[in-house]
Design an enzyme around this catalytic site. Sequence first.
Site, PDB file in Angstrom:
ATOM      1  N   ALA A 238       0.805  -1.230   0.000  1.00  0.00           N
ATOM      2  CA  ALA A 238       0.000   0.000   0.000  1.00  0.00           C
ATOM      3  C   ALA A 238       0.840   1.283   0.000  1.00  0.00           C
ATOM      4  O   ALA A 238       0.267   2.372   0.039  1.00  0.00           O
ATOM      5  CB  ALA A 238      -1.000   0.037   1.153  1.00  0.00           C
ATOM      6  N   ALA A 239       2.169   1.171  -0.058  1.00  0.00           N
ATOM      7  CA  ALA A 239       2.973   2.394  -0.138  1.00  0.00           C
ATOM      8  C   ALA A 239       2.628   3.161  -1.427  1.00  0.00           C
ATOM      9  O   ALA A 239       2.530   4.397  -1.428  1.00  0.00           O
ATOM     10  CB  ALA A 239       4.461   2.074  -0.087  1.00  0.00           C
ATOM     11  N   GLY A 240       2.421   2.420  -2.512  1.00  0.00           N
ATOM     12  CA  GLY A 240       2.012   3.059  -3.762  1.00  0.00           C
ATOM     13  C   GLY A 240       0.630   3.691  -3.650  1.00  0.00           C
ATOM     14  O   GLY A 240       0.358   4.736  -4.257  1.00  0.00           O
ATOM     15  N   ASP A 241      -0.243   3.068  -2.869  1.00  0.00           N
ATOM     16  CA  ASP A 241      -1.584   3.631  -2.672  1.00  0.00           C
ATOM     17  C   ASP A 241      -1.509   4.913  -1.835  1.00  0.00           C
ATOM     18  O   ASP A 241      -2.228   5.879  -2.107  1.00  0.00           O
ATOM     19  CB  ASP A 241      -2.493   2.612  -1.982  1.00  0.00           C
ATOM     20  CG  ASP A 241      -2.669   1.347  -2.803  1.00  0.00           C
ATOM     21  OD1 ASP A 241      -2.638   1.443  -4.049  1.00  0.00           O
ATOM     22  OD2 ASP A 241      -2.819   0.267  -2.204  1.00  0.00           O
TER      23      ASP A 241
HETATM   24  O1  RIB Z   1      -1.775  -2.025  -3.182  1.00  0.00           O
HETATM   25  C1  RIB Z   1      -1.945  -2.926  -2.133  1.00  0.00           C
HETATM   26  C2  RIB Z   1      -3.251  -3.659  -2.275  1.00  0.00           C
HETATM   27  O2  RIB Z   1      -3.199  -4.463  -3.424  1.00  0.00           O
HETATM   28  C3  RIB Z   1      -3.592  -4.600  -1.153  1.00  0.00           C
HETATM   29  O3  RIB Z   1      -4.275  -3.965  -0.107  1.00  0.00           O
HETATM   30  C4  RIB Z   1      -4.369  -5.707  -1.852  1.00  0.00           C
HETATM   31  O4  RIB Z   1      -5.691  -5.805  -1.441  1.00  0.00           O
HETATM   32  C5  RIB Z   1      -4.234  -5.430  -3.339  1.00  0.00           C
HETATM   33  O5  RIB Z   1      -5.365  -4.837  -3.871  1.00  0.00           O
END
Ligand code: RIB
Length: 301
Positions: A238-241
């Site tokens: 989730a660092a990219g998120d």
């Molecule tokens: O970017 C990380 C996410 O990728 C995770 O939370 C997982 O659910 C996938 O969608």
Amino acid sequence: MTARVVVVGSTNLDLVVTTAQLPRPGETVLGERFRTVPGGKGANQAVAAARAGAACEFVGAVGSDEFAGLLRESLIAAGVGVRGLRTVPGPSGVALIAVDRDAENFIVVAPGANAALTELDADDRAAIAAADVLLLQLEVPLSTVVAAAGCARAAGTTVVLNAAPAATLPDELLDLVDVLVVNEHEAEVVAGGALDALLKLVPRAVLTLGARGAAYADRDGLRLSVPAPRIDAVDTTAAGDAFTGALAVGWAERGGADIEASLRWACAAGAACAQRPGASSALPDRATIDALHDATYRGTP
Ligand code: RIB
């Protein structure tokens, strides 16, 4: 000004095992800790944007199983609007994740309810039209991503597409993208190269480089490169998120101006996320992003 961000995307329950070493194909390894964490690239980016200070609405789908309530509550707890979150029969999205001691991971997603997000209703379209930024990823049906982007373009809402998981993109979508965000692997799949190749497809591109920061290029000739904060990463999930959610907020707050400042802030968000385990559980709030940003870039012109 409070940024208005709409995310149309996925929500998954992440089943996470930490392990000394990731297995190779065909190999079994004994892991260490097991945790369940709300995730999904769409939900993560919505939570990231809300924690970074945006008024954020999420359009997505959960199933009719025992995971659905947790996924819905996680969005609500972060202050994300869930009017557009449908409940559909069947399982919610699930991601199997293994994380090793170098903070590297692998992820396999079973889309479940995310695959049922095939229509946008009038309220979804109104929310997109009223937003500053529409944030999209590729964990829901491509036809829905295209429809959302088309709605945004018609209303003058900026379309930010994070092309993850990596996929080749049809022209009908590329033509609607204002800002494309990809890592190096995704850039290779989308364009067969990095920034110059991406600019043949979209007007503005952001390339995330992990611990090396991020780079930006646009068709007006602007080229930027931003280093990342130095941190001890424990989990890059989730660092990219976190980066993309914060970038959307910075972009909206600055009306697309001072892109370097938005990139630095997004890098601080991504790095802060990598300092904690899990997906949504690791996404930083605005004060945390500001603190790491200021400690890293203070004095930088
Ligand atoms: O970017 C990380 C996410 O990728 C995770 O939370 C997982 O659910 C996938 O969608």
